[in-house]
Design a protein around this motif. Structure first.
Motif, PDB file in Angstrom:
ATOM      1  N   CYS A   1      -2.101  -3.238   2.320  1.00  0.00           N
ATOM      2  CA  CYS A   1      -1.404  -2.774   3.532  1.00  0.00           C
ATOM      3  C   CYS A   1      -0.872  -3.937   4.352  1.00  0.00           C
ATOM      4  O   CYS A   1      -0.064  -3.744   5.254  1.00  0.00           O
ATOM      5  CB  CYS A   1      -2.307  -1.881   4.383  1.00  0.00           C
ATOM      6  SG  CYS A   1      -3.682  -2.719   5.189  1.00  0.00           S
TER       7      CYS A   1
ATOM      8  N   CYS B   1      -5.297  -2.170   8.461  1.00  0.00           N
ATOM      9  CA  CYS B   1      -6.184  -3.295   8.226  1.00  0.00           C
ATOM     10  C   CYS B   1      -7.563  -3.081   8.814  1.00  0.00           C
ATOM     11  O   CYS B   1      -8.078  -3.909   9.544  1.00  0.00           O
ATOM     12  CB  CYS B   1      -5.563  -4.586   8.791  1.00  0.00           C
ATOM     13  SG  CYS B   1      -6.265  -6.071   8.068  1.00  0.00           S
ATOM     14  N   ALA B   2      -8.166  -1.926   8.507  1.00  0.00           N
ATOM     15  CA  ALA B   2      -9.480  -1.647   9.047  1.00  0.00           C
ATOM     16  C   ALA B   2     -10.450  -1.074   8.033  1.00  0.00           C
ATOM     17  O   ALA B   2     -11.549  -0.693   8.385  1.00  0.00           O
ATOM     18  CB  ALA B   2      -9.362  -0.699  10.239  1.00  0.00           C
ATOM     19  N   CYS B   3     -10.059  -0.976   6.754  1.00  0.00           N
ATOM     20  CA  CYS B   3     -10.981  -0.313   5.836  1.00  0.00           C
ATOM     21  C   CYS B   3     -11.249  -1.111   4.558  1.00  0.00           C
ATOM     22  O   CYS B   3     -12.261  -0.910   3.917  1.00  0.00           O
ATOM     23  CB  CYS B   3     -10.444   1.064   5.456  1.00  0.00           C
ATOM     24  SG  CYS B   3      -8.960   1.012   4.434  1.00  0.00           S
ATOM     25  N   ALA B   4     -10.345  -1.972   4.160  1.00  0.00           N
ATOM     26  CA  ALA B   4     -10.481  -2.794   2.953  1.00  0.00           C
ATOM     27  C   ALA B   4     -10.444  -1.999   1.646  1.00  0.00           C
ATOM     28  O   ALA B   4     -10.742  -2.548   0.601  1.00  0.00           O
ATOM     29  CB  ALA B   4     -11.730  -3.675   2.994  1.00  0.00           C
TER      30      ALA B   4
ATOM     31  N   CYS C   1      -7.779  -0.943   0.302  1.00  0.00           N
ATOM     32  CA  CYS C   1      -6.474  -1.163  -0.323  1.00  0.00           C
ATOM     33  C   CYS C   1      -6.443  -2.534  -1.006  1.00  0.00           C
ATOM     34  O   CYS C   1      -5.386  -3.099  -1.240  1.00  0.00           O
ATOM     35  CB  CYS C   1      -5.354  -1.050   0.698  1.00  0.00           C
ATOM     36  SG  CYS C   1      -5.450  -2.298   1.981  1.00  0.00           S
TER      37      CYS C   1
ATOM     38  N   ARG D   1       0.844  -1.201   0.000  1.00  0.00           N
ATOM     39  CA  ARG D   1       0.000   0.000   0.000  1.00  0.00           C
ATOM     40  C   ARG D   1       0.881   1.254   0.000  1.00  0.00           C
ATOM     41  O   ARG D   1       0.619   2.212  -0.739  1.00  0.00           O
ATOM     42  CB  ARG D   1      -0.906   0.013   1.224  1.00  0.00           C
ATOM     43  CG  ARG D   1      -1.516   1.373   1.482  1.00  0.00           C
ATOM     44  CD  ARG D   1      -2.300   1.401   2.779  1.00  0.00           C
ATOM     45  NE  ARG D   1      -2.721   2.749   3.090  1.00  0.00           N
ATOM     46  CZ  ARG D   1      -2.019   3.587   3.848  1.00  0.00           C
ATOM     47  NH1 ARG D   1      -0.869   3.217   4.366  1.00  0.00           N
ATOM     48  NH2 ARG D   1      -2.479   4.787   4.087  1.00  0.00           N
TER      49      ARG D   1
ATOM     50  N   CYS E   1      -7.855   3.747   5.996  1.00  0.00           N
ATOM     51  CA  CYS E   1      -7.627   3.566   7.433  1.00  0.00           C
ATOM     52  C   CYS E   1      -6.181   3.858   7.823  1.00  0.00           C
ATOM     53  O   CYS E   1      -5.830   3.779   8.991  1.00  0.00           O
ATOM     54  CB  CYS E   1      -8.013   2.164   7.878  1.00  0.00           C
ATOM     55  SG  CYS E   1      -6.847   0.902   7.335  1.00  0.00           S
TER      56      CYS E   1
ATOM     57  N   LEU F   1      -5.159  -7.517   0.938  1.00  0.00           N
ATOM     58  CA  LEU F   1      -5.162  -6.105   1.277  1.00  0.00           C
ATOM     59  C   LEU F   1      -3.704  -5.638   1.197  1.00  0.00           C
ATOM     60  O   LEU F   1      -2.824  -6.196   1.853  1.00  0.00           O
ATOM     61  CB  LEU F   1      -5.737  -5.889   2.677  1.00  0.00           C
ATOM     62  CG  LEU F   1      -7.213  -6.276   2.804  1.00  0.00           C
ATOM     63  CD1 LEU F   1      -7.702  -6.092   4.227  1.00  0.00           C
ATOM     64  CD2 LEU F   1      -8.075  -5.465   1.852  1.00  0.00           C
TER      65      LEU F   1
ATOM     66  N   LEU G   1     -11.749  -8.891   7.138  1.00  0.00           N
ATOM     67  CA  LEU G   1     -12.040  -7.599   6.529  1.00  0.00           C
ATOM     68  C   LEU G   1     -12.214  -7.686   5.027  1.00  0.00           C
ATOM     69  O   LEU G   1     -13.023  -6.975   4.441  1.00  0.00           O
ATOM     70  CB  LEU G   1     -10.868  -6.662   6.861  1.00  0.00           C
ATOM     71  CG  LEU G   1     -11.034  -5.203   6.490  1.00  0.00           C
ATOM     72  CD1 LEU G   1     -12.182  -4.592   7.289  1.00  0.00           C
ATOM     73  CD2 LEU G   1      -9.742  -4.460   6.767  1.00  0.00           C
TER      74      LEU G   1
ATOM     75  N   GLY H   1      -3.600   2.115   6.751  1.00  0.00           N
ATOM     76  CA  GLY H   1      -2.763   0.920   6.660  1.00  0.00           C
ATOM     77  C   GLY H   1      -2.814   0.010   7.866  1.00  0.00           C
ATOM     78  O   GLY H   1      -1.918  -0.792   8.088  1.00  0.00           O
TER      79      GLY H   1
ATOM     80  N   GLY I   1      -6.638   3.105   0.853  1.00  0.00           N
ATOM     81  CA  GLY I   1      -6.052   2.908   2.178  1.00  0.00           C
ATOM     82  C   GLY I   1      -6.563   3.910   3.184  1.00  0.00           C
ATOM     83  O   GLY I   1      -5.803   4.530   3.915  1.00  0.00           O
TER      84      GLY I   1
HETATM   85 FE1  FES Z   1      -7.084   0.034   5.289  1.00  0.00          FE
HETATM   86 FE2  FES Z   1      -5.410  -1.697   4.138  1.00  0.00          FE
HETATM   87  S1  FES Z   1      -5.257   0.448   4.217  1.00  0.00           S
HETATM   88  S2  FES Z   1      -7.222  -2.112   5.210  1.00  0.00           S
END
Ligand code: FES
Length: 107
Positions: free
Chosen positions: A87, A43-46, A48, A24, A39, A85, A72, A41, A37
């Motif tokens: 990130c 791992c909270a938004c998906a 990426c 990412r 969130c 993902l 996620l 990076g 990305g």
């Molecule tokens: Fe948010 Fe990867 S940047 S899940």
């Protein structure tokens, strides 16, 4: 470490990134569009979401089973067995030359 991003329209961009950073960040630092990305990076938004090139799938591997990423990734659109993902892909020397395909849109 080199990473090539292939956008949905077929445009290829190869960028360089230091070891230990994520795929990412490779996109972000080089203004490669298609990886939001949101969130930051963690791992909270998906947003990426990327598709790992088939030739690289063995080396990158799937998301850890039962881990945050596999939970996620279900929220990303159009996921397949090559989905990851970005990130959560840590750039290590073994991944030099990695090819990632960008989905058309991220939500
Ligand atoms: Fe948010 Fe990867 S940047 S899940």
């Amino acid at each position: 470490i080199k990473v090539t991003f292939v956008s949905a329209d077929g445009t290829r961009r190869t960028v360089e990134i230091d070891e230990g950073l994520s795929a990412r960040e490779a996109a972000l630092f080089n203004s490669v569009p298609g990886i939001d990305g949101d969130c930051g990076g963690v791992c909270a938004c998906a947003t990426c979401h990327v598709h790992v090139d088939l030739a690289w799938m063995d080396r990158v591997g799937p998301p850890e089973e039962g881990g945050m990423e596999s939970d996620l990734i279900q929220f990303a659109e159009g996921t397949t067995e090559t989905s990851r993902l970005a990130c959560q892909i840590s750039m290590v020397p073994e991944l030099d030359g990695l090819v990632l395909h960008l989905p058309e849109l991220q939500h």
